[in-house]
Scaffold this active site. Sequence first.
Site, PDB file in Angstrom:
ATOM      1  N   GLU A  87      50.497  37.096  42.425  1.00  0.00           N
ATOM      2  CA  GLU A  87      50.851  36.461  41.155  1.00  0.00           C
ATOM      3  C   GLU A  87      52.255  36.867  40.708  1.00  0.00           C
ATOM      4  O   GLU A  87      52.586  38.062  40.674  1.00  0.00           O
ATOM      5  CB  GLU A  87      49.837  36.880  40.089  1.00  0.00           C
TER       6      GLU A  87
ATOM      7  N   LYS B 189      49.506  28.255  35.270  1.00  0.00           N
ATOM      8  CA  LYS B 189      48.320  28.872  34.685  1.00  0.00           C
ATOM      9  C   LYS B 189      48.013  28.218  33.342  1.00  0.00           C
ATOM     10  O   LYS B 189      48.879  28.124  32.479  1.00  0.00           O
ATOM     11  CB  LYS B 189      48.563  30.376  34.509  1.00  0.00           C
TER      12      LYS B 189
ATOM     13  N   CYS C 299      44.591  34.871  38.725  1.00  0.00           N
ATOM     14  CA  CYS C 299      44.049  35.988  37.954  1.00  0.00           C
ATOM     15  C   CYS C 299      42.828  35.585  37.135  1.00  0.00           C
ATOM     16  O   CYS C 299      41.835  35.102  37.676  1.00  0.00           O
ATOM     17  CB  CYS C 299      45.177  36.571  37.080  1.00  0.00           C
TER      18      CYS C 299
END
Length: 331
Positions: free
Chosen positions: A44, A126, A160
């Site tokens: 990430e 995200k 995540c």
Amino acid sequence: MTTIKAAAVQISPVLYSREGTVKKVVEKIMELGRQGVQFATFSEAIVPYYPYFSFVQPPFQMGAEQLRLIEQAVTVPSAATHAVGEASRQNGMVVSIGVNERDGGTLFNAQLLFDADGTLIQRRRKISPTYHERMIWGQGDGSGLRAVDSAVGRIGQLVCWEHYNPLARYALMADGEQIHSSMYPGSFGGDIFAEQTQVNIRQHALESGCFVVNATAWLNADQQAQIMHDTGCPVGPISSGCFTAIVSPQGELIGEPLRSGEGVVIADLDFSLIDKRKRQMDSRGHYSRPELLSLLIDRAPAAYVHERNAHSMSIVNAIGDDCAVLVGESR
């Protein structure tokens, strides 16, 4: 049946340097290419680095660090994305990588997916930055909540704690992902974060009936010391939390996960194991009940401006005038 060689990559960024980190990523792709790797996941926001400062500093103190990250962030396309794409092309490798993407004055936590010919086939953001991250990153839209076809199969991506959003995960399950590319920060949150990550990715593999290739990053002692100096934080919040691993559709770990240091987990992904899992449980097929439970998703790219031109406004006004006349006549 298809078998491909995959790699989950755990490396340190070159702290505070986009060019330095991209160079390191490209070198790793070249190294993996010599080993016959066909698909690789990096961690990430590895380019230029994860914003650890946002977790350990209050908002009124993080201005200098945030500006430094903005200056080093990645625009798409740019020399940075071209370099990664060219390395993918030279090695015939599909590459999934996390970047801090800059779009105007806003940063996004983005995942990029390069096909084996170097083409960028997916750029997703995200959808909900987590906790402290909301001070740094904007929110993504639903356009990237899909699996895409690549040279090695159908790939889905999440970042995540998006793995705590069951609807986001089901969007990829229902879209038929065969390989799930997941990525977390690493050197973050202590041992409990690593344990939670393991639960996340093994459960997703079971539910999706796919392989999961997961990467976290690693901060070495000098980098931890630099962040501590720059932010005034203790070492605890930027320690441990690493779990780079590959998981089978049966939820089994393939090979030994990386919990510390730089390294790579490499495994052969035998796609016959997908059928073996889905024969018993197919969450998008015989084990689903769409007449009872289904997902509504908006995959339209979000637009900041919705424009009405003069012609469309004149039609609206004409309709309004006609309605007014009709109302008057009815009276």
